[in-house]
Design a protein around this motif. Structure first.
Motif, PDB file in Angstrom:
ATOM      1  N   CYS A  27       5.312  -8.980   5.594  1.00 23.51           N
ATOM      2  CA  CYS A  27       5.916  -8.961   4.253  1.00 23.51           C
ATOM      3  C   CYS A  27       4.847  -8.847   3.182  1.00 23.51           C
ATOM      4  O   CYS A  27       5.032  -8.168   2.177  1.00 23.51           O
ATOM      5  N   LEU A  28       3.714  -9.524   3.397  1.00 22.02           N
ATOM      6  CA  LEU A  28       2.628  -9.444   2.427  1.00 22.02           C
ATOM      7  C   LEU A  28       2.021  -8.047   2.399  1.00 22.02           C
ATOM      8  O   LEU A  28       1.705  -7.531   1.328  1.00 22.02           O
ATOM      9  N   GLN A  29       1.860  -7.435   3.555  1.00 23.45           N
ATOM     10  CA  GLN A  29       1.295  -6.094   3.592  1.00 23.45           C
ATOM     11  C   GLN A  29       2.191  -5.101   2.868  1.00 23.45           C
ATOM     12  O   GLN A  29       1.708  -4.242   2.126  1.00 23.45           O
ATOM     13  N   ILE A  30       3.482  -5.216   3.066  1.00 18.43           N
ATOM     14  CA  ILE A  30       4.417  -4.330   2.371  1.00 18.43           C
ATOM     15  C   ILE A  30       4.350  -4.569   0.870  1.00 18.43           C
ATOM     16  O   ILE A  30       4.379  -3.630   0.074  1.00 18.43           O
ATOM     17  N   ASP A  31       4.210  -5.833   0.472  1.00 21.67           N
ATOM     18  CA  ASP A  31       4.121  -6.150  -0.953  1.00 21.67           C
ATOM     19  C   ASP A  31       2.803  -5.649  -1.542  1.00 21.67           C
ATOM     20  O   ASP A  31       2.767  -5.222  -2.693  1.00 21.67           O
ATOM     21  N   TYR A  32       1.716  -5.723  -0.790  1.00 21.08           N
ATOM     22  CA  TYR A  32       0.447  -5.195  -1.282  1.00 21.08           C
ATOM     23  C   TYR A  32       0.542  -3.690  -1.505  1.00 21.08           C
ATOM     24  O   TYR A  32       0.040  -3.165  -2.495  1.00 21.08           O
ATOM     25  N   ILE A  33       1.188  -2.990  -0.589  1.00 24.80           N
ATOM     26  CA  ILE A  33       1.220  -1.525  -0.648  1.00 24.80           C
ATOM     27  C   ILE A  33       2.212  -1.016  -1.692  1.00 24.80           C
ATOM     28  O   ILE A  33       1.911  -0.092  -2.446  1.00 24.80           O
ATOM     29  N   PHE A  34       3.403  -1.616  -1.750  1.00 17.79           N
ATOM     30  CA  PHE A  34       4.454  -1.083  -2.617  1.00 17.79           C
ATOM     31  C   PHE A  34       4.790  -1.965  -3.812  1.00 17.79           C
ATOM     32  O   PHE A  34       5.646  -1.607  -4.603  1.00 17.79           O
ATOM     33  N   GLY A  35       4.177  -3.116  -3.957  1.00 19.53           N
ATOM     34  CA  GLY A  35       4.543  -4.035  -5.022  1.00 19.53           C
ATOM     35  C   GLY A  35       3.687  -3.894  -6.260  1.00 19.53           C
ATOM     36  O   GLY A  35       2.605  -3.310  -6.242  1.00 19.53           O
ATOM     37  N   GLY A  36       4.186  -4.425  -7.352  1.00 20.71           N
ATOM     38  CA  GLY A  36       3.426  -4.485  -8.593  1.00 20.71           C
ATOM     39  C   GLY A  36       3.104  -3.118  -9.165  1.00 20.71           C
ATOM     40  O   GLY A  36       3.945  -2.220  -9.248  1.00 20.71           O
ATOM     41  N   PHE A  37       1.840  -2.953  -9.555  1.00 19.82           N
ATOM     42  CA  PHE A  37       1.387  -1.714 -10.167  1.00 19.82           C
ATOM     43  C   PHE A  37       1.406  -0.546  -9.181  1.00 19.82           C
ATOM     44  O   PHE A  37       1.575   0.603  -9.583  1.00 19.82           O
ATOM     45  N   ASN A  38       1.262  -0.843  -7.903  1.00 19.11           N
ATOM     46  CA  ASN A  38       1.275   0.230  -6.903  1.00 19.11           C
ATOM     47  C   ASN A  38       2.610   0.952  -6.852  1.00 19.11           C
ATOM     48  O   ASN A  38       2.658   2.122  -6.469  1.00 19.11           O
ATOM     49  N   PHE A  39       3.689   0.273  -7.219  1.00 24.66           N
ATOM     50  CA  PHE A  39       4.997   0.938  -7.246  1.00 24.66           C
ATOM     51  C   PHE A  39       4.969   2.112  -8.216  1.00 24.66           C
ATOM     52  O   PHE A  39       5.445   3.213  -7.901  1.00 24.66           O
ATOM     53  N   LEU A  40       4.393   1.910  -9.385  1.00 26.00           N
ATOM     54  CA  LEU A  40       4.289   2.996 -10.367  1.00 26.00           C
ATOM     55  C   LEU A  40       3.352   4.098  -9.871  1.00 26.00           C
ATOM     56  O   LEU A  40       3.591   5.283 -10.116  1.00 26.00           O
ATOM     57  N   MET A  41       2.311   3.701  -9.175  1.00 26.54           N
ATOM     58  CA  MET A  41       1.372   4.689  -8.654  1.00 26.54           C
ATOM     59  C   MET A  41       2.035   5.549  -7.570  1.00 26.54           C
ATOM     60  O   MET A  41       1.765   6.745  -7.478  1.00 26.54           O
ATOM     61  N   TRP A  42       2.905   4.953  -6.746  1.00 23.06           N
ATOM     62  CA  TRP A  42       3.627   5.727  -5.739  1.00 23.06           C
ATOM     63  C   TRP A  42       4.563   6.745  -6.393  1.00 23.06           C
ATOM     64  O   TRP A  42       4.685   7.881  -5.924  1.00 23.06           O
ATOM     65  N   ILE A  43       5.222   6.331  -7.473  1.00 20.36           N
ATOM     66  CA  ILE A  43       6.104   7.263  -8.188  1.00 20.36           C
ATOM     67  C   ILE A  43       5.282   8.430  -8.736  1.00 20.36           C
ATOM     68  O   ILE A  43       5.662   9.600  -8.601  1.00 20.36           O
ATOM     69  N   ALA A  44       4.134   8.120  -9.353  1.00 19.25           N
ATOM     70  CA  ALA A  44       3.272   9.173  -9.893  1.00 19.25           C
ATOM     71  C   ALA A  44       2.750  10.078  -8.777  1.00 19.25           C
ATOM     72  O   ALA A  44       2.644  11.298  -8.952  1.00 19.25           O
ATOM     73  N   PHE A  45       2.440   9.492  -7.627  1.00 17.58           N
ATOM     74  CA  PHE A  45       1.953  10.293  -6.494  1.00 17.58           C
ATOM     75  C   PHE A  45       3.019  11.268  -6.005  1.00 17.58           C
ATOM     76  O   PHE A  45       2.727  12.444  -5.763  1.00 17.58           O
ATOM     77  N   VAL A  46       4.245  10.796  -5.871  1.00 21.01           N
ATOM     78  CA  VAL A  46       5.330  11.661  -5.392  1.00 21.01           C
ATOM     79  C   VAL A  46       5.606  12.779  -6.400  1.00 21.01           C
ATOM     80  O   VAL A  46       5.747  13.956  -6.015  1.00 21.01           O
ATOM     81  N   THR A  80      -6.314  -2.728  -1.290  1.00 20.69           N
ATOM     82  CA  THR A  80      -7.419  -3.495  -0.721  1.00 20.69           C
ATOM     83  C   THR A  80      -7.828  -4.631  -1.642  1.00 20.69           C
ATOM     84  O   THR A  80      -8.087  -5.754  -1.201  1.00 20.69           O
ATOM     85  N   PHE A  81      -7.876  -4.359  -2.940  1.00 23.92           N
ATOM     86  CA  PHE A  81      -8.240  -5.390  -3.902  1.00 23.92           C
ATOM     87  C   PHE A  81      -7.206  -6.514  -3.935  1.00 23.92           C
ATOM     88  O   PHE A  81      -7.569  -7.693  -3.952  1.00 23.92           O
ATOM     89  N   TYR A  82      -5.914  -6.182  -3.940  1.00 17.13           N
ATOM     90  CA  TYR A  82      -4.866  -7.205  -3.939  1.00 17.13           C
ATOM     91  C   TYR A  82      -4.954  -8.084  -2.691  1.00 17.13           C
ATOM     92  O   TYR A  82      -4.820  -9.306  -2.766  1.00 17.13           O
ATOM     93  N   ALA A  83      -5.189  -7.455  -1.536  1.00 15.65           N
ATOM     94  CA  ALA A  83      -5.297  -8.219  -0.294  1.00 15.65           C
ATOM     95  C   ALA A  83      -6.534  -9.120  -0.316  1.00 15.65           C
ATOM     96  O   ALA A  83      -6.474 -10.278   0.119  1.00 15.65           O
ATOM     97  N   PHE A  84      -7.648  -8.618  -0.833  1.00 10.17           N
ATOM     98  CA  PHE A  84      -8.870  -9.422  -0.898  1.00 10.17           C
ATOM     99  C   PHE A  84      -8.705 -10.605  -1.844  1.00 10.17           C
ATOM    100  O   PHE A  84      -9.115 -11.724  -1.527  1.00 10.17           O
ATOM    101  N   VAL A  85      -8.095 -10.384  -2.997  1.00 16.65           N
ATOM    102  CA  VAL A  85      -7.884 -11.472  -3.950  1.00 16.65           C
ATOM    103  C   VAL A  85      -6.966 -12.534  -3.360  1.00 16.65           C
ATOM    104  O   VAL A  85      -7.217 -13.735  -3.492  1.00 16.65           O
ATOM    105  N   ASP A  86      -5.905 -12.116  -2.683  1.00 20.53           N
ATOM    106  CA  ASP A  86      -4.993 -13.072  -2.067  1.00 20.53           C
ATOM    107  C   ASP A  86      -5.681 -13.848  -0.947  1.00 20.53           C
ATOM    108  O   ASP A  86      -5.500 -15.057  -0.811  1.00 20.53           O
TER     109      ASP A  86
END
Length: 105
Positions: A27-46, A80-86
């Motif tokens: 659950c944490l890995q999914i949140d790191y990848i798709f949560g927070g600011f990364n959600f907006l980055m995924w939209i911009a990437f698509v 990677t930064f979110y996972a390291f900080v956590d």
């Protein structure tokens, strides 16, 4: 970090009096990848990837593909930064790592 916790992600407390609420690593890995600011980055990437070669058959624009690659790099670095900080925060907050102990009253 605001997130919704599903029933599958909640661990039981058991008989311990400590607060043992932890999310499983999946659950944490999914949140790191798709949560927070990364959600907006995924939209911009698509959107950037889809705009590389428009549907009308126009010639592809290589700049859009370059921006998509840069966005993917930003997603990887921020994940990677979110996972390291956590990880660092959980290591600091671990009670066994504290060197000062107080006696109960």
């Amino acid at each position: 970090m605001a997130m919704f916790v599903s029933a599958a992600c909640v661990c039981s407390r058991g008989s311990s009096t400590d607060n043992n609420f932890r999310l499983p690593t999946r659950c944490l890995q999914i949140d790191y990848i798709f949560g927070g600011f990364n959600f907006l980055m995924w939209i911009a990437f698509v959107v950037t990837t889809l705009s590389y070669k428009p549907l009308e058959g126009a010639s592809p624009v290589p700049v859009n593909l370059g921006v998509a690659v840069l966005l993917m790099l930003v997603i990887i670095i921020s994940t990677t930064f979110y996972a390291f900080v956590d990880w660092n925060a959980s290591r600091i907050m671990n009670p066994s790592s504290l060197s000062l102990r107080t006696k109960p009253l």
